[in-house]
Enzyme design. Structure first.
Site, mmCIF file in Angstrom:
data_model
loop_
_atom_site.group_PDB
_atom_site.id
_atom_site.type_symbol
_atom_site.label_atom_id
_atom_site.label_comp_id
_atom_site.label_asym_id
_atom_site.label_seq_id
_atom_site.Cartn_x
_atom_site.Cartn_y
_atom_site.Cartn_z
ATOM 1 N N SER A 43 36.287 46.327 41.881
ATOM 2 C CA SER A 43 35.625 47.078 40.820
ATOM 3 C C SER A 43 36.611 48.114 40.301
ATOM 4 O O SER A 43 37.829 47.913 40.327
ATOM 5 C CB SER A 43 34.363 47.735 41.379
ATOM 6 O OG SER A 43 33.731 48.501 40.382
ATOM 7 N N LYS B 196 32.861 45.556 35.409
ATOM 8 C CA LYS B 196 33.012 45.885 36.833
ATOM 9 C C LYS B 196 31.669 46.313 37.447
ATOM 10 O O LYS B 196 31.437 46.099 38.640
ATOM 11 C CB LYS B 196 34.042 46.990 37.028
ATOM 12 C CG LYS B 196 35.468 46.593 36.679
ATOM 13 C CD LYS B 196 35.992 45.459 37.538
ATOM 14 C CE LYS B 196 37.506 45.404 37.543
ATOM 15 N NZ LYS B 196 38.019 44.226 38.300
HETATM 16 N N1 LIG Z 1 45.841 48.674 38.673
HETATM 17 C C1 LIG Z 1 44.860 49.541 38.483
HETATM 18 O O1 LIG Z 1 45.068 50.705 38.068
HETATM 19 C C2 LIG Z 1 43.435 49.153 38.805
HETATM 20 C C3 LIG Z 1 42.432 50.152 38.711
HETATM 21 C C4 LIG Z 1 41.121 49.788 38.959
HETATM 22 C C5 LIG Z 1 40.799 48.483 39.297
HETATM 23 N N2 LIG Z 1 41.792 47.549 39.396
HETATM 24 C C6 LIG Z 1 41.403 46.169 39.709
HETATM 25 O O2 LIG Z 1 42.158 45.660 40.793
HETATM 26 C C7 LIG Z 1 42.319 44.234 40.633
HETATM 27 C C8 LIG Z 1 43.783 43.859 40.793
HETATM 28 O O3 LIG Z 1 44.506 44.530 39.781
HETATM 29 P P1 LIG Z 1 46.102 44.594 39.689
HETATM 30 O O4 LIG Z 1 46.400 45.964 39.196
HETATM 31 O O5 LIG Z 1 46.727 44.090 40.917
HETATM 32 O O6 LIG Z 1 46.339 43.578 38.457
HETATM 33 P P2 LIG Z 1 47.586 42.672 38.061
HETATM 34 O O7 LIG Z 1 48.860 43.262 38.526
HETATM 35 O O8 LIG Z 1 47.406 42.373 36.606
HETATM 36 O O9 LIG Z 1 47.308 41.313 38.875
HETATM 37 C C9 LIG Z 1 46.222 40.495 38.516
HETATM 38 C C10 LIG Z 1 46.387 39.123 39.128
HETATM 39 O O10 LIG Z 1 45.334 38.280 38.607
HETATM 40 C C11 LIG Z 1 45.901 37.124 37.970
HETATM 41 N N3 LIG Z 1 45.152 36.788 36.769
HETATM 42 C C12 LIG Z 1 44.915 37.566 35.700
HETATM 43 N N4 LIG Z 1 44.249 36.885 34.761
HETATM 44 C C13 LIG Z 1 44.053 35.637 35.271
HETATM 45 C C14 LIG Z 1 43.436 34.464 34.768
HETATM 46 N N5 LIG Z 1 42.884 34.420 33.539
HETATM 47 N N6 LIG Z 1 43.401 33.356 35.551
HETATM 48 C C15 LIG Z 1 43.988 33.372 36.771
HETATM 49 N N7 LIG Z 1 44.582 34.446 37.306
HETATM 50 C C16 LIG Z 1 44.621 35.572 36.550
HETATM 51 C C17 LIG Z 1 47.336 37.548 37.617
HETATM 52 O O11 LIG Z 1 48.199 36.422 37.635
HETATM 53 P P3 LIG Z 1 48.675 35.584 36.356
HETATM 54 O O12 LIG Z 1 48.930 36.562 35.252
HETATM 55 O O13 LIG Z 1 49.886 34.880 36.878
HETATM 56 O O14 LIG Z 1 47.548 34.646 36.064
HETATM 57 C C18 LIG Z 1 47.710 38.463 38.773
HETATM 58 O O15 LIG Z 1 48.168 37.700 39.866
HETATM 59 C C19 LIG Z 1 41.759 43.915 39.239
HETATM 60 O O16 LIG Z 1 40.469 43.374 39.375
HETATM 61 C C20 LIG Z 1 41.708 45.245 38.545
HETATM 62 O O17 LIG Z 1 40.694 45.304 37.556
HETATM 63 C C21 LIG Z 1 43.097 47.850 39.159
#
Ligand SMILES: NC(=O)c1ccc[n+]([C@@H]2O[C@H](COP(=O)([O-])OP(=O)(O)OC[C@H]3O[C@@H](n4cnc5c(N)ncnc54)[C@H](OP(=O)(O)O)[C@@H]3O)[C@@H](O)[C@H]2O)c1
Length: 229
Positions: free
Chosen positions: A120, A138
């Site tokens: 989330s 979320k």
């Molecule tokens: N980073 C933050 O500040 C933050 C804050 C609050 C919540 N979150 C949550 O934490 C989670 C992880 O975030 P993160 O920061 O690690 O994000 P990230 O670096 O963008 O990684 C996201 C992963 O999901 C995959 N992905 C994205 N779209 C996809 C699709 N359509 N089909 C298949 N795979 C897909 C991406 O791989 P590909 O692009 O290779 O497909 C990547 O491996 C998310 O749910 C995000 O909303 C993050």
């Protein structure tokens, strides 16, 4: 003993950090995303999927854990968000998880202590400007996590992690200069932003047997942002 673990979204950010932590030679990792993960090894199987399209996961007979990482940070004033924005955010954050869990359910039910971890954001419990689309999607994930925790108990545990700003490629635009990094760090009571490892540590705990009596929880990993003044 090693586990069979599916991580959707292990090519970047939190999912990649988690895959590296779990890639210890005992676990078998099933990684799925649009681009291949840098985390590789003899116990890793990669499959290319896009959760916005139709996909069919290739899974082992028994699965011990599912982690769903795809998400978005689509921040805009409410009046500039259109139906397409809300639908896309909903599909990537929520419906993708629904499709993954539905496909994994049979294999998860074969495990003794199966665990699902979803993501989330702090912006569900704490109102933040420009977050209406992502907070809606979320919020749905938190509801899904609670409902499934009830429905799938006692065989499968379901928990949700609610991060605040974390230094990953998803948050790149918000952290693109030292000034932005400092301003964002200062907004948090713990005066720093999160790392992918901070989130992966919590996810790993929720997947393991040390959390065997926890289900239906939304766990804030947010530098105090959601609960302190
Ligand atoms: N980073 C933050 O500040 C933050 C804050 C609050 C919540 N979150 C949550 O934490 C989670 C992880 O975030 P993160 O920061 O690690 O994000 P990230 O670096 O963008 O990684 C996201 C992963 O999901 C995959 N992905 C994205 N779209 C996809 C699709 N359509 N089909 C298949 N795979 C897909 C991406 O791989 P590909 O692009 O290779 O497909 C990547 O491996 C998310 O749910 C995000 O909303 C993050």
């Amino acid at each position: 003993m090693g586990k069979n673990i599916l991580i959707v979204g292990a090519s970047s950010g939190i999912g990649a950090a988690l895959a590296s932590q779990l890639n210890d030679g005992t676990n078998h990792l099933y990684l799925a995303s649009r681009t291949e993960s840098d985390v590789t090894g003899p116990n890793i199987k990669y499959q290319k999927i896009d959760v916005l399209e139709d996909f069919q996961l290739e899974l082992p007979e028994q699965l011990d854990a599912v982690v769903y990482c795809p998400g978005s940070i689509n921040l805009k004033p409410f009046h500039r968000l259109n139906e397409e924005d809300f639908l896309t955010d909903f599909k990537v954050n929520h419906l993708g998880a629904v499709k993954v869990i539905q496909q994994a359910l049979k294999a998860l039910k074969k495990s003794e202590n199966a665990s699902i971890v979803l993501f989330s954001t702090v912006a569900v419990q704490t109102g933040l400007t420009f977050h209406s689309s992502v907070a809606s999607a979320k919020g749905a994930i938190e509801g899904l996590g609670k409902a499934l925790a009830a429905e799938l108990a006692p065989s499968i545990r379901v928990n949700v992690i609610a991060p605040s700003l974390t230094d990953t490629p998803l948050a790149e635009r918000l952290l693109s200069s030292e000034d932005k990094k400092k301003a964002n760090a200062d907004r948090h009571p713990l005066k720093s932003i999160g790392t992918a490892e901070d989130m992966a540590n919590t996810a790993r705990f929720l997947l393991g047997d040390d959390s065997r009596w926890m289900t239906g929880q939304v766990i804030s990993v947010d530098g105090g942002m959601g609960s302190l003044r």
